[in-house]
Design a protein around this motif. Structure first.
Motif, mmCIF file in Angstrom:
data_model
loop_
_atom_site.group_PDB
_atom_site.id
_atom_site.type_symbol
_atom_site.label_atom_id
_atom_site.label_comp_id
_atom_site.label_asym_id
_atom_site.label_seq_id
_atom_site.Cartn_x
_atom_site.Cartn_y
_atom_site.Cartn_z
ATOM 1 N N UNK A 19 4.654 10.846 3.846
ATOM 2 C CA UNK A 19 4.648 9.576 2.994
ATOM 3 C C UNK A 19 6.325 9.313 2.490
ATOM 4 N N UNK A 20 6.732 8.396 2.706
ATOM 5 C CA UNK A 20 8.098 8.074 2.039
ATOM 6 C C UNK A 20 7.690 6.791 1.239
ATOM 7 N N UNK A 21 8.129 7.088 -0.155
ATOM 8 C CA UNK A 21 7.910 6.062 -1.095
ATOM 9 C C UNK A 21 9.096 5.377 -1.529
ATOM 10 N N UNK A 22 9.423 3.972 -1.339
ATOM 11 C CA UNK A 22 10.609 3.454 -1.390
ATOM 12 C C UNK A 22 10.370 2.553 -2.987
ATOM 13 N N UNK A 23 11.259 3.440 -3.754
ATOM 14 C CA UNK A 23 11.226 2.975 -5.297
ATOM 15 C C UNK A 23 11.866 1.731 -5.420
#
Length: 150
Positions: A112-116
């Motif tokens: 999972x890559x969370x783009x903040x």
């Protein structure tokens, strides 16, 4: 001492999630990166030696490009509307957290890559020529301030 055997993670499929709304079956995700400036501190020590020390600087914002074949579900345009990404009245304020999901075979999420603080920058539908048999493709560019991998 021998290194342990390990299997690399194979991404069977990709998805995109924002506020519980998920777009599945992405064709490609490019540009996932986390970068920062490096500051060089140049000084002389007490005994007169010249020393250069490198320090972490400010994080740099990034952009990711999401490519998906257009399907009957409304595609990325429908997802943008449903998730409220970038709309102030949707409760996100200025931006949202968006996740790029990597699924292994069988639909099990493995990364999972969370783009903040993400914002949509552009949505493009690739133009087709009459008589062309290519698949219709959408490209969404999302800009983000930070990325967290997990």
């Amino acid at each position: 001492m021998a290194l342990p055997d390990s299997d690399g993670v194979v991404g069977d499929s990709l998805g995109l999630e924002c506020d519980g709304v998920v777009v599945a079956q992405l064709a490609e995700v490019s540009g996932l990166s986390s970068d920062q400036d490096v500051i060089e501190l140049k000084q002389n020590t007490a005994d007169g030696k010249y020393v250069v020390t490198k320090l972490p600087g400010r994080p740099k914002a990034g952009e990711v490009t999401i490519t998906r074949r257009v399907t009957g579900d409304g595609g990325l345009e429908g997802w943008l509307t449903d998730s409220g990404l970038g709309r102030r009245d949707a409760g996100f304020g200025r931006a949202a957290s968006v996740a790029v999901l990597v699924y292994a075979d069988g639909g099990v999420p493995v990364r999972r890559y969370t783009l903040v603080r993400a914002l949509p920058k552009s949505l493009e539908t690739v133009v087709l020529t009459s008589g062309d048999s290519s698949i219709l493709v959408e490209k969404l560019v999302i800009t983000y301030e930070d990325m967290e991998a997990g």
